[in-house]
Design a protein around this motif. Sequence first.
Motif, short mmCIF file in Angstrom:
data_model
loop_
_atom_site.label_atom_id
_atom_site.label_comp_id
_atom_site.label_asym_id
_atom_site.label_seq_id
_atom_site.Cartn_x
_atom_site.Cartn_y
_atom_site.Cartn_z
N VAL A 81 0.76 -1.08 -0.09
CA VAL A 81 -0.03 -0.07 0.05
C VAL A 81 0.87 1.26 0.01
N GLY A 82 0.66 2.12 -0.93
CA GLY A 82 1.43 3.40 -0.85
C GLY A 82 1.08 4.29 0.21
N GLN A 83 0.13 4.32 0.78
CA GLN A 83 -0.30 5.30 1.81
C GLN A 83 -0.98 4.51 2.80
N SER A 88 -7.64 1.37 6.32
CA SER A 88 -8.09 0.77 7.60
C SER A 88 -6.82 -0.15 7.87
N LYS A 89 -6.44 -0.30 9.31
CA LYS A 89 -5.63 -1.44 9.55
C LYS A 89 -5.91 -2.67 8.92
N GLU A 90 -7.04 -3.21 8.82
CA GLU A 90 -7.52 -4.37 8.35
C GLU A 90 -7.43 -4.61 6.88
N GLU A 91 -7.54 -3.12 6.17
CA GLU A 91 -7.22 -3.33 4.73
C GLU A 91 -5.74 -3.55 4.39
N ILE A 95 -3.75 -6.44 2.41
CA ILE A 95 -2.86 -6.50 1.13
C ILE A 95 -1.26 -6.57 1.53
N ASP A 96 -0.74 -5.92 2.57
CA ASP A 96 0.60 -5.95 2.84
C ASP A 96 1.13 -7.33 3.49
N LYS A 97 0.14 -7.90 4.24
CA LYS A 97 0.69 -9.22 5.11
C LYS A 97 -0.17 -10.43 4.31
N THR A 98 -1.47 -10.54 4.38
CA THR A 98 -1.98 -11.72 3.90
C THR A 98 -1.85 -11.92 2.63
N TYR A 165 2.05 11.50 -3.72
CA TYR A 165 1.14 11.51 -2.43
C TYR A 165 0.93 12.76 -1.86
N GLY A 166 1.13 13.92 -2.65
CA GLY A 166 0.64 15.06 -1.91
C GLY A 166 1.81 15.88 -1.31
N ILE A 167 1.24 16.90 -0.46
CA ILE A 167 2.17 17.79 0.24
C ILE A 167 3.42 17.00 1.14
#
Length: 223
Positions: A81-83, A88-91, A95-98, A165-167
């Motif tokens: 995940v880029g940001q 959410s922590k669940e999301e 993606i990043d673990k499961t 990703y912005g400022i």
Amino acid sequence: MNSESNMLYVVMLGASGAVGTETLGTLLQGKNIQKITLLGRSHISDLDNAIVEQHNIDITDASSYENFLQGHTTAICTLGVGQPSKISKEEFIKIDKTAVLDFATACKKAGVKHFQLLASVGISPTSSSFYLRTKGELVEALKALHFDRLSIFEPSMILTPTNRYGIGQAITLKVWPLLKPILLGGLRKYRGVPVHILGQAMANNIYNKGDVYEVLQWDDFYN
């Protein structure tokens, strides 16, 4: 050196991201690579190379890609995940673990010998940081799969040529390189690394002998 036994067959998850793009670009210029299989939610456009195969998959469902893994020697995962703060922590865990662990498990079952992961400096399963702890737990789970070789890349700030990703990122991209002179000794691992250097390091590492389990940080990226 050009015998069939030395040929490499690489499968990538996350090749469309910033680091994945640089890694893929270096792989396409490499030697002894017989095949590169790209798994993702969509095809990478303007990629016309005889050794590349692309498959649209569901990254959260290993059954959508497990049939594409057989015969590969190396797996490279730059999925993430880029940001993280924007979801959410669940999301993030999904993606990043499961999703990453499911990919690694499927690779192991398919006979992949070498697994490479883009992680982050400071990760630990006991970290007080949710992000670093989740990544640390992932690496412990990957170690339990017992690949012939497991390479964990731990960059600090990844310096991209453009602000995505912005400022907040804009400020970081300006300030972080200025910290390099004071990040000495044990702090060298926190130095920012240009994304093209990191991508090249991930691609070129597949040619190194390496250890069964290895952690690569700032100095290793340049070496």
